[in-house]
Design a protein around this motif. Structure first.
Motif, PDB file in Angstrom:
ATOM      1  N   GLU A  76      22.440  77.297  30.029  1.00  0.00           N
ATOM      2  CA  GLU A  76      21.550  79.101  31.152  1.00  0.00           C
ATOM      3  C   GLU A  76      20.849  79.742  30.816  1.00  0.00           C
ATOM      4  OE1 GLU A  76      25.111  81.484  31.739  1.00  0.00           O
ATOM      5  OE2 GLU A  76      26.520  79.698  31.517  1.00  0.00           O
ATOM      6  N   SER A  77      20.037  79.633  29.792  1.00  0.00           N
ATOM      7  CA  SER A  77      18.950  80.010  29.429  1.00  0.00           C
ATOM      8  C   SER A  77      17.535  79.121  29.202  1.00  0.00           C
ATOM      9  CB  SER A  77      18.806  81.033  27.874  1.00  0.00           C
ATOM     10  OG  SER A  77      19.459  79.629  26.446  1.00  0.00           O
ATOM     11  N   GLU A  78      17.592  78.218  29.975  1.00  0.00           N
ATOM     12  CA  GLU A  78      16.372  77.682  29.696  1.00  0.00           C
ATOM     13  C   GLU A  78      16.582  77.480  31.543  1.00  0.00           C
ATOM     14  OE1 GLU A  78      15.086  73.090  27.405  1.00  0.00           O
ATOM     15  OE2 GLU A  78      17.146  73.539  28.473  1.00  0.00           O
ATOM     16  N   THR A  79      14.900  76.849  31.431  1.00  0.00           N
ATOM     17  CA  THR A  79      15.275  76.991  33.095  1.00  0.00           C
ATOM     18  C   THR A  79      14.058  75.535  33.391  1.00  0.00           C
ATOM     19  OG1 THR A  79      12.130  76.883  31.669  1.00  0.00           O
ATOM     20  CG2 THR A  79      13.789  78.792  33.359  1.00  0.00           C
ATOM     21  N   ALA A  80      14.457  74.908  34.621  1.00  0.00           N
ATOM     22  CA  ALA A  80      13.513  73.737  34.218  1.00  0.00           C
ATOM     23  C   ALA A  80      11.913  73.111  33.973  1.00  0.00           C
ATOM     24  CB  ALA A  80      13.882  73.511  36.007  1.00  0.00           C
ATOM     25  N   ASP A  81      10.941  74.105  33.941  1.00  0.00           N
ATOM     26  CA  ASP A  81       9.793  73.830  33.812  1.00  0.00           C
ATOM     27  C   ASP A  81       9.904  73.954  31.934  1.00  0.00           C
ATOM     28  OD1 ASP A  81       9.589  74.800  36.105  1.00  0.00           O
ATOM     29  OD2 ASP A  81       8.519  76.229  35.340  1.00  0.00           O
ATOM     30  N   SER A 103       5.523  71.512  42.253  1.00  0.00           N
ATOM     31  CA  SER A 103       4.233  72.499  42.645  1.00  0.00           C
ATOM     32  C   SER A 103       4.044  73.748  42.425  1.00  0.00           C
ATOM     33  CB  SER A 103       4.595  72.969  44.439  1.00  0.00           C
ATOM     34  OG  SER A 103       4.332  71.678  45.593  1.00  0.00           O
ATOM     35  N   ASP A 104       4.867  73.903  41.738  1.00  0.00           N
ATOM     36  CA  ASP A 104       4.486  75.170  40.582  1.00  0.00           C
ATOM     37  C   ASP A 104       2.976  75.130  39.652  1.00  0.00           C
ATOM     38  OD1 ASP A 104       4.646  76.838  38.225  1.00  0.00           O
ATOM     39  OD2 ASP A 104       7.119  76.760  38.196  1.00  0.00           O
ATOM     40  N   PHE A 105       2.653  75.952  39.861  1.00  0.00           N
ATOM     41  CA  PHE A 105       1.355  75.957  39.736  1.00  0.00           C
ATOM     42  C   PHE A 105       0.779  76.199  38.207  1.00  0.00           C
ATOM     43  CE2 PHE A 105      -2.974  77.332  38.431  1.00  0.00           C
ATOM     44  CZ  PHE A 105      -3.862  76.472  39.254  1.00  0.00           C
ATOM     45  N   THR A 106       2.156  77.245  37.320  1.00  0.00           N
ATOM     46  CA  THR A 106       2.167  77.101  36.200  1.00  0.00           C
ATOM     47  C   THR A 106       2.308  76.054  34.961  1.00  0.00           C
ATOM     48  OG1 THR A 106       2.659  79.484  36.436  1.00  0.00           O
ATOM     49  CG2 THR A 106       3.236  78.701  34.412  1.00  0.00           C
ATOM     50  N   GLU A 107       3.856  75.147  35.689  1.00  0.00           N
ATOM     51  CA  GLU A 107       4.095  74.258  35.263  1.00  0.00           C
ATOM     52  C   GLU A 107       2.630  73.043  35.117  1.00  0.00           C
ATOM     53  OE1 GLU A 107       7.288  71.426  33.039  1.00  0.00           O
ATOM     54  OE2 GLU A 107       6.620  73.465  33.466  1.00  0.00           O
ATOM     55  N   GLN A 108       2.279  72.523  36.163  1.00  0.00           N
ATOM     56  CA  GLN A 108       0.837  71.787  36.519  1.00  0.00           C
ATOM     57  C   GLN A 108       0.006  72.479  35.251  1.00  0.00           C
ATOM     58  OE1 GLN A 108      -0.980  72.379  40.591  1.00  0.00           O
ATOM     59  NE2 GLN A 108       1.401  71.642  41.624  1.00  0.00           N
ATOM     60  N   TRP A 109       0.004  73.081  34.408  1.00  0.00           N
ATOM     61  CA  TRP A 109      -0.865  73.233  34.043  1.00  0.00           C
ATOM     62  C   TRP A 109      -0.769  73.314  32.622  1.00  0.00           C
ATOM     63  CZ3 TRP A 109      -5.915  73.333  34.038  1.00  0.00           C
ATOM     64  CH2 TRP A 109      -6.739  73.579  35.610  1.00  0.00           C
ATOM     65  N   ALA A 110       0.704  72.975  32.200  1.00  0.00           N
ATOM     66  CA  ALA A 110       1.632  72.875  31.531  1.00  0.00           C
ATOM     67  C   ALA A 110       1.339  71.325  30.851  1.00  0.00           C
ATOM     68  CB  ALA A 110       2.553  73.876  31.210  1.00  0.00           C
ATOM     69  N   ILE A 111       2.037  70.571  32.081  1.00  0.00           N
ATOM     70  CA  ILE A 111       2.084  69.857  31.845  1.00  0.00           C
ATOM     71  C   ILE A 111       0.632  68.439  31.215  1.00  0.00           C
ATOM     72  CG2 ILE A 111       3.990  69.301  32.613  1.00  0.00           C
ATOM     73  CD1 ILE A 111       2.408  68.217  35.264  1.00  0.00           C
ATOM     74  N   PHE A 112      -0.154  69.166  32.045  1.00  0.00           N
ATOM     75  CA  PHE A 112      -1.451  68.638  31.673  1.00  0.00           C
ATOM     76  C   PHE A 112      -2.034  68.415  30.503  1.00  0.00           C
ATOM     77  CE2 PHE A 112      -3.465  69.776  36.157  1.00  0.00           C
ATOM     78  CZ  PHE A 112      -3.325  68.093  36.687  1.00  0.00           C
ATOM     79  N   GLY A 113      -1.217  69.638  29.723  1.00  0.00           N
ATOM     80  CA  GLY A 113      -1.043  69.926  28.097  1.00  0.00           C
ATOM     81  C   GLY A 113      -0.892  68.764  27.579  1.00  0.00           C
ATOM     82  N   GLN A 114       0.140  68.137  28.439  1.00  0.00           N
ATOM     83  CA  GLN A 114       1.638  67.584  27.346  1.00  0.00           C
ATOM     84  C   GLN A 114       0.745  65.698  27.676  1.00  0.00           C
ATOM     85  OE1 GLN A 114       2.621  68.492  25.079  1.00  0.00           O
ATOM     86  NE2 GLN A 114       2.788  70.127  26.362  1.00  0.00           N
ATOM     87  N   GLY A 115      -0.530  66.051  28.934  1.00  0.00           N
ATOM     88  CA  GLY A 115      -1.266  64.623  29.184  1.00  0.00           C
ATOM     89  C   GLY A 115      -0.773  63.637  29.627  1.00  0.00           C
ATOM     90  N   ALA A 116       0.312  64.512  30.716  1.00  0.00           N
ATOM     91  CA  ALA A 116       1.567  63.969  31.856  1.00  0.00           C
ATOM     92  C   ALA A 116       0.767  64.026  33.316  1.00  0.00           C
ATOM     93  CB  ALA A 116       2.789  64.822  32.226  1.00  0.00           C
ATOM     94  N   LEU A 117       0.714  63.614  34.256  1.00  0.00           N
ATOM     95  CA  LEU A 117       0.107  63.427  35.488  1.00  0.00           C
ATOM     96  C   LEU A 117       1.139  64.055  36.451  1.00  0.00           C
ATOM     97  CD1 LEU A 117      -1.418  59.629  36.193  1.00  0.00           C
ATOM     98  CD2 LEU A 117      -2.176  61.731  34.784  1.00  0.00           C
ATOM     99  N   ARG A 118       0.577  64.694  37.736  1.00  0.00           N
ATOM    100  CA  ARG A 118       1.563  65.195  38.322  1.00  0.00           C
ATOM    101  C   ARG A 118       1.098  65.341  39.829  1.00  0.00           C
ATOM    102  NH1 ARG A 118       0.053  68.863  42.984  1.00  0.00           N
ATOM    103  NH2 ARG A 118      -2.208  68.991  42.596  1.00  0.00           N
ATOM    104  N   LYS A 119       2.716  65.466  40.466  1.00  0.00           N
ATOM    105  CA  LYS A 119       2.329  65.099  41.593  1.00  0.00           C
ATOM    106  C   LYS A 119       3.254  66.451  42.229  1.00  0.00           C
ATOM    107  CE  LYS A 119       4.129  60.209  41.576  1.00  0.00           C
ATOM    108  NZ  LYS A 119       3.630  59.139  42.001  1.00  0.00           N
ATOM    109  N   SER A 120       2.361  66.812  42.516  1.00  0.00           N
ATOM    110  CA  SER A 120       2.501  67.832  43.892  1.00  0.00           C
ATOM    111  C   SER A 120       4.295  67.513  45.092  1.00  0.00           C
ATOM    112  CB  SER A 120       1.834  68.705  44.891  1.00  0.00           C
ATOM    113  OG  SER A 120       1.609  67.902  46.695  1.00  0.00           O
TER     114      SER A 120
END
Length: 169
Positions: A76-81, A103-120
């Motif tokens: 309940e206190s955790e977001t999907a992001d 397509s969450d812009f903030t999430e996209q930047w956070a995942i780049f930091g983890q080495g993940a690739l994004r798909k909008s």
């Protein structure tokens, strides 16, 4: 191995078919997303994990599989992001490429930091539509190549044989 982490409600809100379903019944939109991602997983060979925020679903954290697609409802206190970021860290290794559909812009930047690739959401929609068309084309080719009976049969007899073949009486 490739893993696709999907921000469920973000994708539902971005895809026209799922967004209109959501307005009628949210669970139907979630189920349809799982169906689409199951086809995607079967076609691409990616492992697909869909993460939904718990605030749309009362109760505690849940995890289950549907059509071999992993579905996670956060605490309940955790977001999907937050959960997606944790999964990206936990699942990342030399042999694994993590992709995150959001397509969450903030999430996209956070995942780049983890080495993940994004798909909008739009990229994923385009890709799933293309896969659906390729599957339909393959099915059509298979149906056209279906061998015909060498003995001419009436529709009624062919139907009886088909029932026997399926074990129906």
């Amino acid at each position: 191995m490739d893993i696709l982490l999907v921000d469920g409600y973000n994708i539902i809100g971005a895809w026209p078919e799922l967004n209109s379903l959501k307005k009628k019944e949210l669970s139907a939109a979630r189920d349809r997303l799982v169906e689409i991602m199951a086809e995607y997983q079967a076609y691409t060979g990616y492992r697909v994990i869909i993460v939904f925020d718990a605030y749309f679903v009362s109760g505690t954290q849940k995890k289950y599989q549907n059509y071999k697609v992993e579905v996670i409802f956060t605490k309940e206190s955790e977001t999907a992001d937050e959960r997606i970021e944790k999964l990206a860290i936990a699942l990342s290794n030399r042999k694994t490429q993590i992709h995150v559909a959001t397509s969450d812009f903030t999430e996209q930047w956070a995942i780049f930091g983890q080495g993940a690739l994004r798909k909008s959401a739009r990229d994923l929609l385009t890709e799933t539509n293309l896969i659906e068309k390729k599957i339909e084309k393959s099915v059509k080719i298979i149906q056209e190549r279906k061998p015909s009976s060498k003995i001419p049969l009436t529709e009624e007899v062919a139907e009886i044989f088909e029932k026997w073949r399926r074990g129906e009486q």
